[in-house]
Design a protein around this motif. Structure first.
Motif, PDB file in Angstrom:
ATOM      1  N   VAL A 194      44.637  40.124  33.882  1.00 29.65           N
ATOM      2  CA  VAL A 194      43.554  39.612  32.451  1.00 29.65           C
ATOM      3  C   VAL A 194      44.511  40.916  31.434  1.00 29.65           C
ATOM      4  CG1 VAL A 194      41.290  40.533  31.537  1.00 29.65           C
ATOM      5  CG2 VAL A 194      41.445  39.312  33.256  1.00 29.65           C
ATOM      6  N   ASN A 195      44.908  40.458  30.414  1.00 25.74           N
ATOM      7  CA  ASN A 195      45.704  41.072  28.815  1.00 25.74           C
ATOM      8  C   ASN A 195      46.289  42.320  28.934  1.00 25.74           C
ATOM      9  OD1 ASN A 195      46.110  41.482  26.442  1.00 25.74           O
ATOM     10  ND2 ASN A 195      44.604  42.725  26.430  1.00 25.74           N
ATOM     11  N   LYS A 220      48.867  44.861  29.552  1.00 28.09           N
ATOM     12  CA  LYS A 220      50.219  45.769  28.785  1.00 28.09           C
ATOM     13  C   LYS A 220      51.310  45.773  28.950  1.00 28.09           C
ATOM     14  CE  LYS A 220      49.407  50.428  26.652  1.00 28.09           C
ATOM     15  NZ  LYS A 220      48.698  51.447  26.847  1.00 28.09           N
ATOM     16  N   TYR A 224      48.636  34.576  33.030  1.00 29.14           N
ATOM     17  CA  TYR A 224      48.685  36.019  32.719  1.00 29.14           C
ATOM     18  C   TYR A 224      48.242  35.798  31.599  1.00 29.14           C
ATOM     19  CZ  TYR A 224      52.328  35.204  29.853  1.00 29.14           C
ATOM     20  OH  TYR A 224      53.569  35.049  29.160  1.00 29.14           O
ATOM     21  N   THR A 225      46.331  36.373  30.774  1.00 26.39           N
ATOM     22  CA  THR A 225      46.378  36.220  29.288  1.00 26.39           C
ATOM     23  C   THR A 225      46.305  37.258  28.492  1.00 26.39           C
ATOM     24  OG1 THR A 225      44.037  36.965  29.961  1.00 26.39           O
ATOM     25  CG2 THR A 225      44.001  35.132  30.536  1.00 26.39           C
ATOM     26  N   GLY A 226      45.649  37.149  27.177  1.00 33.58           N
ATOM     27  CA  GLY A 226      46.215  38.054  25.898  1.00 33.58           C
ATOM     28  C   GLY A 226      47.525  37.765  25.704  1.00 33.58           C
ATOM     29  N   GLN A 227      48.225  39.283  24.423  1.00 34.29           N
ATOM     30  CA  GLN A 227      49.481  38.681  23.308  1.00 34.29           C
ATOM     31  C   GLN A 227      50.714  39.900  24.029  1.00 34.29           C
ATOM     32  OE1 GLN A 227      50.189  36.185  21.205  1.00 34.29           O
ATOM     33  NE2 GLN A 227      47.898  34.899  22.051  1.00 34.29           N
ATOM     34  N   ARG A 228      49.666  40.595  24.527  1.00 40.05           N
ATOM     35  CA  ARG A 228      50.412  41.937  24.747  1.00 40.05           C
ATOM     36  C   ARG A 228      51.235  42.090  25.766  1.00 40.05           C
ATOM     37  NH1 ARG A 228      46.662  46.726  25.953  1.00 40.05           N
ATOM     38  NH2 ARG A 228      45.936  45.619  28.168  1.00 40.05           N
ATOM     39  N   TYR A 229      51.414  41.282  26.377  1.00 39.98           N
ATOM     40  CA  TYR A 229      52.840  40.580  27.495  1.00 39.98           C
ATOM     41  C   TYR A 229      53.869  39.387  26.429  1.00 39.98           C
ATOM     42  CZ  TYR A 229      55.091  39.451  31.061  1.00 39.98           C
ATOM     43  OH  TYR A 229      57.379  39.245  31.961  1.00 39.98           O
ATOM     44  N   ASP A 267      45.488  30.767  27.661  1.00 42.07           N
ATOM     45  CA  ASP A 267      44.047  31.435  26.838  1.00 42.07           C
ATOM     46  C   ASP A 267      42.959  31.764  27.458  1.00 42.07           C
ATOM     47  OD1 ASP A 267      45.179  31.279  24.758  1.00 42.07           O
ATOM     48  OD2 ASP A 267      45.018  28.557  24.846  1.00 42.07           O
ATOM     49  N   PRO A 289      43.054  44.575  32.899  1.00 42.18           N
ATOM     50  CA  PRO A 289      44.302  45.005  32.542  1.00 42.18           C
ATOM     51  C   PRO A 289      44.619  46.233  33.268  1.00 42.18           C
ATOM     52  CG  PRO A 289      42.618  45.363  30.902  1.00 42.18           C
ATOM     53  CD  PRO A 289      42.110  43.817  32.344  1.00 42.18           C
TER      54      PRO A 289
END
Length: 169
Positions: free
Chosen positions: A13-14, A16, A38-43, A66, A105
């Motif tokens: 989950v998102n 880092k 994986y989700t999120g933009q950070r990775y 997503d 995360p």
């Protein structure tokens, strides 16, 4: 590189920290994980970071999505790993044969929206919280230690670094 794939996938989950994701990929390769989502933009923004993954990133699909719920492998039991009240301690947990492990995360938690559709929630009993990569390693080792795994010198020779030729006399 030959890796024996199991019915194990990981959902992050998102995440880092790209170093943690690289460490998870190495653990995934060591323990036969089939895929990492994986989700999120950070990775996504940091994934070009080049850490030591022993080339596991080339053989283990690592896919940005997503929603982790939409990529649960067919027939998999969903197991969240989180320090949350009411969770089962990992030493008492019986791992399903086909598992999709979800880890939160580094700077947050697996949300209630995700926990609501998980089949199980487990936690690693520690005196403080571990980082994401350490949690993945402990989880996957616990699964292996409770399974009927192959042992012996042949496995050691296959698993060790090419510079290690040590033997006990």
């Amino acid at each position: 590189m030959q890796i024996a794939k199991q019915k194990i996938s990981i959902g992050l989950v998102n995440p880092k920290n790209p170093v943690n994701v690289a460490s998870i990929l190495r653990a995934a390769g060591c323990y036969g994980v089939a895929s990492v989502f994986y989700t999120g933009q950070r990775y996504r923004f940091a994934k070009d970071f080049n850490a030591d993954t022993k080339a596991f990133h080339k053989v283990i699909p690592t896919v940005g999505v997503d929603s982790l719920r939409e990529v649960v492998p067919e027939g998999a039991s969903v197991v969240a790993v989180e320090l949350v009240e009411g969770a089962t301690p990992l030493p008492a947990f019986e791992h399903p044969d086909n598992a999709f492990y979800i880890l939160g995360p580094e700077d947050g938690s697996v949300g209630a929206d995700i926990l609501s559709w998980c089949d199980s929630v487990v936690y690693v009993p520690t005196y403080s919280c571990m980082n994401l990569a350490a949690t993945a390693n402990v989880l996957l080792y616990d699964r292996l230690s409770k399974s009927d795994y192959k042992s012996g010198d042949a496995l050691i020779r296959q698993s060790r670094d090419t510079n290690n030729k040590a033997k006990i006399n």
